[in-house]
Design a protein around this motif. Structure first.
Motif, PDB file in Angstrom:
ATOM      1  N   ILE A   6      -5.439 -39.103 -10.080  1.00 37.98           N
ATOM      2  CA  ILE A   6      -5.981 -37.744 -10.181  1.00 37.98           C
ATOM      3  C   ILE A   6      -6.739 -37.384  -8.901  1.00 37.98           C
ATOM      4  O   ILE A   6      -6.563 -36.300  -8.337  1.00 37.98           O
ATOM      5  CB  ILE A   6      -6.917 -37.624 -11.408  1.00 37.98           C
ATOM      6  CG1 ILE A   6      -6.127 -37.878 -12.696  1.00 37.98           C
ATOM      7  CG2 ILE A   6      -7.575 -36.240 -11.461  1.00 37.98           C
ATOM      8  CD1 ILE A   6      -6.997 -38.100 -13.925  1.00 37.98           C
ATOM      9  N   LYS A  10      -5.840 -34.334  -6.232  1.00 41.95           N
ATOM     10  CA  LYS A  10      -6.791 -33.301  -5.854  1.00 41.95           C
ATOM     11  C   LYS A  10      -6.970 -33.276  -4.335  1.00 41.95           C
ATOM     12  O   LYS A  10      -6.975 -32.223  -3.709  1.00 41.95           O
ATOM     13  CB  LYS A  10      -8.140 -33.554  -6.553  1.00 41.95           C
ATOM     14  CG  LYS A  10      -8.056 -33.361  -8.062  1.00 41.95           C
ATOM     15  CD  LYS A  10      -9.331 -33.725  -8.789  1.00 41.95           C
ATOM     16  CE  LYS A  10     -10.421 -32.687  -8.562  1.00 41.95           C
ATOM     17  NZ  LYS A  10     -11.547 -32.856  -9.519  1.00 41.95           N
ATOM     18  N   ALA A  17      -7.523 -30.490 -11.682  1.00 40.75           N
ATOM     19  CA  ALA A  17      -7.053 -31.333 -12.789  1.00 40.75           C
ATOM     20  C   ALA A  17      -7.776 -30.917 -14.064  1.00 40.75           C
ATOM     21  O   ALA A  17      -8.977 -30.642 -14.042  1.00 40.75           O
ATOM     22  CB  ALA A  17      -7.318 -32.798 -12.487  1.00 40.75           C
ATOM     23  N   LEU A  36      -3.078 -29.988 -12.443  1.00 35.72           N
ATOM     24  CA  LEU A  36      -2.541 -31.231 -12.997  1.00 35.72           C
ATOM     25  C   LEU A  36      -3.089 -31.396 -14.411  1.00 35.72           C
ATOM     26  O   LEU A  36      -4.305 -31.448 -14.616  1.00 35.72           O
ATOM     27  CB  LEU A  36      -2.980 -32.422 -12.129  1.00 35.72           C
ATOM     28  CG  LEU A  36      -2.510 -33.796 -12.618  1.00 35.72           C
ATOM     29  CD1 LEU A  36      -1.020 -33.993 -12.371  1.00 35.72           C
ATOM     30  CD2 LEU A  36      -3.307 -34.907 -11.940  1.00 35.72           C
ATOM     31  N   VAL A  78     -11.972 -34.710 -13.757  1.00 35.73           N
ATOM     32  CA  VAL A  78     -11.247 -33.459 -13.989  1.00 35.73           C
ATOM     33  C   VAL A  78     -12.199 -32.266 -13.868  1.00 35.73           C
ATOM     34  O   VAL A  78     -13.414 -32.404 -13.910  1.00 35.73           O
ATOM     35  CB  VAL A  78     -10.527 -33.431 -15.358  1.00 35.73           C
ATOM     36  CG1 VAL A  78      -9.531 -34.567 -15.473  1.00 35.73           C
ATOM     37  CG2 VAL A  78     -11.511 -33.461 -16.506  1.00 35.73           C
TER      38      VAL A  78
END
Lengths: 364, 438, 254
Positions: A6, A10, A17, A36, A78
């Motif tokens: 992740i 990014k 995300a 994402l 995230v």
């Protein structure tokens, strides 16, 4: 591992995300906005951290583990979280976490309609899709481009088409269940274009004739956790020839043709074209017909129902699934779990005994 | 059809009252000669007799309803005002479930449902009802078969899963009012969706009954429903007095008409009678319990099989439940109903039910009740088979205790299945909770 | 020359059972021991004992079953369900429904007319329907297993025990004792509660079937009677009920 991926997404691609709870959501919109999606099915294992006790033990492990995971800061990589309107527990979690502590980033909700298509629910889902896109725009700070959404819809159609081919052609795929499901489930966090490449490679392995020699069984349920269920099944001499997991088969919507017209209308139609799923409160009679046809088409010798304990939408349907199996004279095995990391010895015994039973039945 | 209709009418008007007075006479005979210790409760409410009559008549009518009038099985949060003008006899499986719970026959009914494949982890109302349908067994004598199932998801999604099973069993149409959960403020398109569905379901019921819904009639019923919920709210509010003229447990039972007969004159007449009596008790200083020393709030559904024992245990030590989030829910919703805009206000009222709103709203209601009713503590019933009502209670407990300085206990049980309740452990917890006040 | 043609080992969670059989399926010798954590060592010892007593050669095939089955060097490894069905069929020679009540597990198996498994059910991971449940509560009541029948005999008024959770039931029993309920009534109630749990597990499998019982708990006559009452038909206990799984395992490799 997933965290590193992740972060790389990014950093390298400038993507946002978003963590997504089960089950149904319009991933196409997220992809179109360069977001994402990282799905959270648990994560499996006993709920960890001090926050785990904020939900009673009679709430399913999917909700409890998600709470423990998010509130302990493990999902801080995230940028937001999306709660689809799956059940009362996830709906409750969608207020508990953002409103009472544990989640300070944006919390989005996608309230998909329940039941079969009606004019009201068709109109509603379209507006809800637009509303979600607007919420995502405020998270990403970028407007949604209609052409890009058409592209994302086409991309996900291809992904769905490949998944459908792999599932339908299962006996001709020289791969064990563990490998196939790991591949299918990588779609829960991979950037879709990367997943597409993997799926195409798997499709290319499909043979002209069956290569699987085990006893074909069907499996239905929520999410295949622990994944070692497949090693146990394969080790006992069976393989999954028909899939109806909420996380897998019920989210595959094979649709052909070019993406024309208003993309939100296309996504609306996709919603109602999806296979019946109790988390969308599908009519049990329609689901029974769907399952019976699936069982018939794949020639399975037995049906395994694999549910998380306390999962209301899934468990209410069990008698109907039992009747569908009985209608085709198929034995059925019900397994309940709590997203354990490993199968219990008793569960292993049940699976092996079930395979021994359906194998003898086949020989007779 | 005509004879069936006559039977139905006679059941309600002639045989019913006669049978009920006979049953009451028999009970009086049985009770004679039994000795009783001093009761911790105040004198019983006179209105109870009328309540029993109203509810028994309703169930008695039900025995003859199918074939005579259209029958709908309805969830407690469904806008029944739409069905009344078409002459539906309504059955409330939740209320019927509670009746089975009070009579402690749930294990037997649930076993039948479990045998069919419904897990014991599912809602105990649903298991009770499905078991009752499978066995054809009910304390109400007989439940009329539905011609229609009417389900609104404003109390939980569970009712929808459950009603789908009923629709599958009875092979009758299911109308759904899907109410999007309210996080903060309801979004306009969520309310539009509810409004569109109301329009659709009017079409379905008109087709089913072959009658047209008369808007004027709906307005009349909506007016009555609003009046009923207002009266119910006033009845509850009498418990702000010290001592409270009744107990929260009484409230659970007196809730039945507003749930099952909302929008009817008999419902309102009943609450006028009850309100008069409660007002009179307040004036005369008569309490629901003899010696009211501490006042408590109850959250979540009652434990139907154990409410009597529970309230006795508390009353003996001077504790009374003076308010409950559950009984309050039926007073709360009615305030939004507006006869001038029956459809628009119904959309608002039925979407903004406590269980269809987020936790900050729930906390607000609990704070308000705690203050209005001057409570010293709260018991949050952690209800094993009701997830939507129980999720968040651990945080609510901590917030109520911190913000209001009251003592809060979480009590693990189940609303209808006594097998999930351990009286030994539960009573010990309650005992320790009560001791903590001294 | 030894008569032994096959050996069966049932490595259960509570006890380990091993049998050697002749060509007619007759048990020549059997061993029953409390299960040890070191499964390999224990089975080796049991096997050595069997071979010594029956003169079985090292080449005699071994069938293994039970929780520890995969840790045994055997010719064939099968689950307890399949083995119990075969063992029960050897005794009955016809279709039946077998209730096997062991320490950690209770299984209901519908055995077909050829000894095949047609359907089966097992208790969930909670111990409420198993021998363990009885053991916990009997220990609490200080009633030894072999005295149950005598203590509960002729009890016409079983106390109702509603809790289905072992922990809850234990505290329920404590409070019944504290309330002065006679132990006989509690014992009867306990068996009745357990029997109804097993009956619901059996569900439709017990309907119109010849019901047989195996496993350690089958030696408890009070339980057999209570289960018979719950299922509405008399229940036959298989010979050597504890050895049925091991016998079945041996028959599979005979």
């Amino acid at each position: 591992m997933r965290r590193a991926y992740i972060e790389e997404q990014k950093r390298e691609h400038g993507r946002k995300a978003i963590a997504v709870l089960p089950v149904h959501y319009p991933k196409e919109i997220l992809t179109a906005m360069d977001v994402l999606a990282v799905e959270m099915w648990g994560p499996p294992g006993p709920p960890r951290g001090a926050e785990a006790g904020r939900l009673q033990t009679y709430v399913c492990a999917v909700a409890r583990n998600a709470l423990a995971f998010m509130a302990s800061g493990k999902a801080d990589v995230v940028d937001a979280v999306l709660f689809p309107h799956t059940c009362d527990s996830i709906q409750g979690l969608a207020t508990l976490l953002p409103d009472f502590g544990g989640w300070n980033k944006p919390a989005l909700r996608y309230l998909h309609p329940k039941g079969e298509a009606r004019p009201s629910s068709r109109a509603f889902v379209e507006k809800e899709l637009v509303s979600l896109a607007t919420d995502l725009e405020s998270v990403t700070g970028r407007p949604l481009d209609t052409e890009r959404l058409r592209w994302a819809i086409a991309l996900h159609r291809e992904i769905d088409g490949l998944k459908a081919q792999l599932l339908a052609g299962r006996p001709r795929l020289p791969m064990d269940d563990g490998a196939l499901y790991a591949l299918l489930r990588r779609g829960e966090y991979l950037w879709p274009e990367e997943h597409l490449v993997e799926l195409r490679a798997a499709r290319d392995q499909l043979r002209a004739d069956p290569v699987q020699t085990g006893v074909p069984v069907a499996i239905t349920g929520y999410v295949p956790e622990p994944m070692s269920i497949f090693a146990t099944l394969n080790g006992a001499g069976a393989f999954v020839a028909a899939d109806d997991y909420a996380a897998i088969g019920r989210r595959v919507v094979p649709q052909d043709g070019p993406v024309e017209g208003d993309p939100f209308a296309v996504l609306r139609d996709r919603t109602f074209a999806a296979p019946p799923c109790p988390t969308r409160a599908s009519d049990p009679r329609i689901r029974a017909r769907h399952l019976e046809s699936l069982f018939g088409r794949t020639g399975v010798k037995g049906v395994i129902v694999h549910e998380p304990k306390f999962c209301e939408p899934e468990l209410f349907d069990v008698p109907a699934v039992k009747r569908s199996a009985a209608a085709r004279g198929l034995p059925l095995l019900l397994l309940e779990g709590e997203l354990e990391l490993e199968l219990s010895a008793q569960t292993v015994t049940r699976i092996e005994a079930f395979v021994e039973m359906v194998s003898t039945g086949r020989a007779a | 059809m005509i004879t069936r209709r006559i039977q139905y009418e006679l059941a309600g008007r002639v045989f019913g009252p006669a049978l009920l007075s006979f049953e009451a006479w028999q009970k009086r005979l049985k009770r004679r000669g039994k000795k009783r210790g001093p009761s911790p409760f105040g004198p019983p409410l006179e209105s109870v007799k009328k309540l029993k009559e109203v509810m028994s008549l309703h169930y008695l009518e039900g025995r003859y309803a199918d074939g005579a009038v259209p029958v709908a099985w309805v969830t407690s949060g469904f806008p029944v005002e739409l069905l009344r003008p078409l002459g539906f006899h309504t059955v409330y499986p939740e209320n019927h479930g509670a009746l089975c719970g009070v009579q402690r026959i749930v294990p037997e009914l649930s076993d039948a449902a479990e045998k069919e494949g419904w897990s014991r982890d599912l809602c105990s109302y649903a298991r009770t009802d499905l078991g009752s349908v499978l066995l054809g067994k009910t304390p109400a004598g007989r439940l009329p078969k539905p011609d229609l199932l009417a389900c609104c998801t404003n109390i939980c999604q569970t009712v929808l899963y459950w009603y789908r099973c009923l629709a599958d069993h009875f092979r009758v149409p299911l109308v759904l009012l899907d109410t999007p959960y309210v996080y903060g403020e309801a979004r306009p398109h969520h309310l539009e969706y509810v409004r569109d569905q109301l329009g659709e379901l009017i079409e379905v019921v008109e087709k089913l009954t072959g009658k047209r819904v008369d808007m004027d009639e709906i307005v009349g019923i909506v007016r009555k429903a609003r009046e009923g919920t207002r009266l119910w709210g006033e009845c509850l509010a009498t418990a702000r007095a010290r001592p409270a003229p009744w107990t929260g447990i009484d409230g659970f039972f007196h809730l039945a008409p507003i749930v099952t007969l909302r929008g009817s004159e008999e419902c309102n007449a009943y609450y006028r009678l009850l309100l008069d009596e409660l007002g009179d008790r307040v004036k005369r200083g008569i309490g629901g319990i003899v010696d009211e020393r501490r006042r408590l709030l109850w959250d979540n559904l009652p434990m139907w099989y154990g409410v009597r024992e529970l309230s006795t245990l508390l009353a003996e030590r001077g504790f009374n439940f003076v308010c409950t989030t559950y009984t309050n829910a039926w007073a709360e919703a009615g305030s939004r109903i507006d006869p001038a805009d029956p459809m628009g206000s119904a959309v608002l009222a039925y979407t903004h039910i406590i269980l269809n709103q987020d936790l900050p709203n729930r906390l607000d209601i609990m704070r308000r009740l705690s203050k209005d009713y001057s409570v010293d503590g709260a018991v949050l019933h952690s209800d094993r088979s009701c997830k939507p009502y129980s999720i968040g209670q651990i945080d609510l407990k901590e917030r109520l205790a911190r913000e209001l300085g009251i003592r809060v206990l979480i009590l693990e049980a189940d609303h209808n299945d006594q097998r999930a309740w351990s009286p030994e452990q539960g009573n010990t917890r309650l005992g320790a909770f009560m001791e903590s006040f001294s | 020359m030894s008569d032994a043609v096959a050996i069966g080992v049932d490595c259960g969670s509570t006890t380990t059972k091993a049998v050697a059989i002749d060509s007619g399926g007759r048990i020549l010798y059997s061993v029953v021991e409390r299960s040890h954590p070191r499964i390999e060592e224990q089975t080796e010892r049991c096997l050595a004992l069997l071979r010594e007593r029956t003169g079985a050669a090292a080449s005699v095939p071994i069938g293994a079953t039970g929780y520890g089955r995969k840790r045994i060097a055997a010719s064939r490894v099968l689950t307890e369900i399949t083995c119990h069905a075969r063992g029960a069929f050897f005794h009955t020679g016809k279709a039946c429904t077998l209730v096997d009540m062991g320490g950690q597990d209770t299984k209901v198996i519908r055995v077909g007319p050829g000894g095949d498994v047609q359907d089966f059910a097992m208790n969930d991971k909670c111990a409420a329907g198993t021998g363990r449940f009885l053991e916990v509560i009997l220990a609490r009541l200080e009633v030894p297993l072999d005295e149950i029948a005598q203590r509960a005999a002729g009890e016409a008024r079983p106390v109702s025990i509603s809790s289905t959770c072992t922990v809850f039931a234990e505290s329920e029993v404590i409070s019944l004792v504290a309330q002065g309920e006679p132990v006989a009534g509690i014992l009867a109630g306990l068996h009745r509660s357990l029997a109804s749990r097993v009956a619901s597990l059996a569900g439709s499998m017990a309907a119109d079937a010849d019901v047989r019982m195996s496993g350690g708990v089958a030696k408890n006559a009070t339980m057999v009677e209570a289960l018979g009452r719950a299922l509405g038909r008399p229940i036959g206990v298989l010979p050597d009920p504890q050895l049925v799984g091991a016998l079945g395992a041996a028959l599979w490799v005979r």
